[in-house]
Design a protein around this motif. Structure first.
Motif, short mmCIF file in Angstrom:
data_model
loop_
_atom_site.label_atom_id
_atom_site.label_comp_id
_atom_site.label_asym_id
_atom_site.label_seq_id
_atom_site.Cartn_x
_atom_site.Cartn_y
_atom_site.Cartn_z
N LEU A 307 30.49 40.93 31.84
CA LEU A 307 30.00 40.79 33.21
C LEU A 307 30.97 39.95 34.05
N LEU A 308 31.52 38.90 33.47
CA LEU A 308 32.47 38.06 34.20
C LEU A 308 33.75 38.85 34.52
N LEU A 309 34.21 39.65 33.58
CA LEU A 309 35.40 40.48 33.84
C LEU A 309 35.12 41.52 34.92
N SER A 310 33.92 42.08 34.90
CA SER A 310 33.54 43.04 35.94
C SER A 310 33.51 42.36 37.31
N ALA A 311 33.01 41.12 37.36
CA ALA A 311 33.00 40.38 38.62
C ALA A 311 34.42 40.21 39.18
N ALA A 312 35.37 39.93 38.29
CA ALA A 312 36.77 39.80 38.72
C ALA A 312 37.30 41.13 39.25
N ALA A 313 36.92 42.24 38.59
CA ALA A 313 37.39 43.55 39.03
C ALA A 313 36.82 43.92 40.40
N VAL A 314 35.55 43.61 40.62
CA VAL A 314 34.94 43.90 41.93
C VAL A 314 35.62 43.08 43.02
N THR A 315 35.99 41.85 42.70
CA THR A 315 36.69 41.00 43.67
C THR A 315 38.03 41.62 44.06
N VAL A 316 38.78 42.09 43.07
CA VAL A 316 40.06 42.75 43.36
C VAL A 316 39.82 44.01 44.19
N PHE A 317 38.81 44.80 43.82
CA PHE A 317 38.49 46.03 44.55
C PHE A 317 38.18 45.72 46.01
N ALA A 318 37.50 44.62 46.26
CA ALA A 318 37.08 44.29 47.63
C ALA A 318 38.22 43.77 48.49
N THR A 319 39.17 43.07 47.87
CA THR A 319 40.18 42.34 48.66
C THR A 319 41.56 42.97 48.64
N ALA A 320 41.83 43.88 47.72
CA ALA A 320 43.17 44.48 47.64
C ALA A 320 43.45 45.33 48.87
N ASP A 321 44.70 45.31 49.32
CA ASP A 321 45.08 46.09 50.50
C ASP A 321 45.64 47.46 50.15
#
Length: 438
Positions: A307-321
């Motif tokens: 779940l923590l790794l998924s949270a990191a992935a969602v963060t990248v998905f949201a902020t990557a340009d």
């Protein structure tokens, strides 16, 4: 009466894995039913002239009776055989989808049918898992349960391109008609081949109505660390899944500028990757269980780390340009949260006597399904309130990442099925073929 004889404890040729594949198809239809609204969303909003928040209300209507139904129907597993319950659910799904084919059906009809569909689909996962566990012993359950949960990913993977093609050819209404007809086909097959396994608990009252031998007070199970964190982790995972089902097609189309065909292919491909994640985890977990291996982390804690790794992935998905960084997050890393759906079900089954399993699994679904109620409304409200659609979606995805991180930390610390099973006095269910006293 004839129906209950035809669908029940039979001596048909259906076996453990044949039942698993039938229930996989059941979950395929289940999640195709859920995905159709998100895929048809842009067309629905244009035709009915509604905002994203109003569309989120239609999606949330699906969950109006979802939790209540999950609890109520799961409780019926103590009195009614699961094959009959599964058949009734599939028939109701089709009855809820088909009215939207008619052009006279408006937004009110859409909301009403989504409420009916949610009431019929609420018990689907707990009743299906309870039925499946009647065919497998404790150490053999992880992989078939993972296969069952793959129905969530595969349902979207199959539905996204197929229903996108239906929408392009015949309009969004026939997407609802297609999944309704498929539900009728599954019901016909299940009526012929559905049967209970040798480890299925008996149904009906026992003697004078007192508790069955070996049962544990439900309060002790529901207040255990394993049950509470299974609910919390599954809530976060289901929030993510519901958010993606409802808003990912719109996000890809309106923010990234993709066309409907590309959106359908990408959503389907991401769902296939989700299924691969679930299957690989199921294979590894079951192999470790059969060999009696202990991992580096206590049993259950690994799900929290995912779940923590998924949270990191969602963060990248949201902020990557850049798409080259954003898109890969959809193909596996974000899906790590979905493993919690398998782990939560098997963990709660481990700490529960078989005769109470359906009730407890229904309670898990009743709690985590609230994520399906809240996610469409909250994310829709965040997007509509933002200065731009892109900023709104970024804030919504980051909120989702924070929820996953909190749930992941709690799950890592407190999900301990083996420890809680010992404390509750619940023995391990033996494999099929070992005598079990009912």
């Amino acid at each position: 009466m004839l129906l209950s004889r035809a669908v029940g404890r039979s001596t048909s040729t259906t076996g453990p894995w044949a039942t698993t594949w039938l229930l996989l198809c059941f979950m395929l239809v289940n999640f195709a039913d859920k995905a159709v609204l998100g895929l048809a969303g842009p067309g629905i909003m244009r035709e009915f002239g509604i905002s994203r928040q109003e569309f989120g209300m239609a999606q949330a209507a699906f969950f109006a009776l979802f939790s209540v139904s999950a609890l109520a129907v799961s409780a019926l597993t103590r009195r009614i055989r699961t094959p009959l319950l599964l058949l009734a659910m599939a028939l109701l799904w089709s009855a809820a989808q088909l009215p939207m084919v008619w052009t006279a059906a408006g937004f009110g009809t859409l909301v009403a049918t989504r409420i009916l569909l949610g009431a019929a689909e609420g018990p689907a996962a707990p009743v299906a898992v309870h039925h499946l566990h009647g065919w497998f012993g404790q150490r053999d359950r992880t992989l078939p349960t993972a296969v069952l949960m793959v129905g969530a990913a595969a349902g979207v993977a199959v539905a996204a391109p197929a229903l996108s093609a239906v929408i392009s050819a015949w309009g969004w209404r026939w997407a609802f008609g297609a999944v309704g007809l498929i539900g009728l086909v599954w019901a016909a097959v299940w009526r012929r081949y559905g049967s209970e396994g040798p480890l299925a608990p008996p149904v009906g009252t026992v003697g004078d109505g007192t508790a069955r031998d070996g049962e544990v007070p439900l309060r002790r199970i529901l207040l255990s660390g394993t049950f509470l964190t299974a609910c919390a982790g599954s809530f976060a995972a289901y929030w993510l899944m519901s958010s993606k089902l409802t808003w990912l097609p719109d996000y890809l189309e309106t923010v990234l500028g993709w066309d409907a065909h590309r959106v359908g292919l990408m959503v389907g491909a991401g769902a296939i990757a989700n299924g691969v994640v679930l299957l690989v985890h199921g294979l590894l977990a079951q192999r470790a269980a059969r060999r009696g291996r202990r991992g580096l982390l206590p049993a259950g804690a690994g799900a929290g780390v995912l779940l923590l790794l998924s949270a990191a992935a969602v963060t990248v998905f949201a902020t990557a340009d850049a798409d080259w960084l954003r898109v890969p997050m959809m193909f596996g890393p974000m899906a790590l949260a979905l493993v919690m759906m398998t782990v939560g079900q098997t963990a709660c089954a481990r700490i529960t006597p078989p005769s109470q399993r359906g009730v407890v699994l229904g309670a898990v679904v009743g709690v985590f399904a609230l994520g399906g109620v809240l996610a469409p409304l909250v994310l829709g409200g965040i997007v509509d309130a933002a200065a731009t659609t892109a900023q709104g979606y970024e804030s919504g995805w980051l909120f989702t990442a924070a929820l996953l991180a909190v749930a992941g930390a709690a799950t890592t610390a407190f999900l301990r099925p083996e420890r809680d099973a010992r404390r509750l006095g619940v023995p391990e269910t033996p494999p099929v073929g070992v005598p079990v006293a009912h």
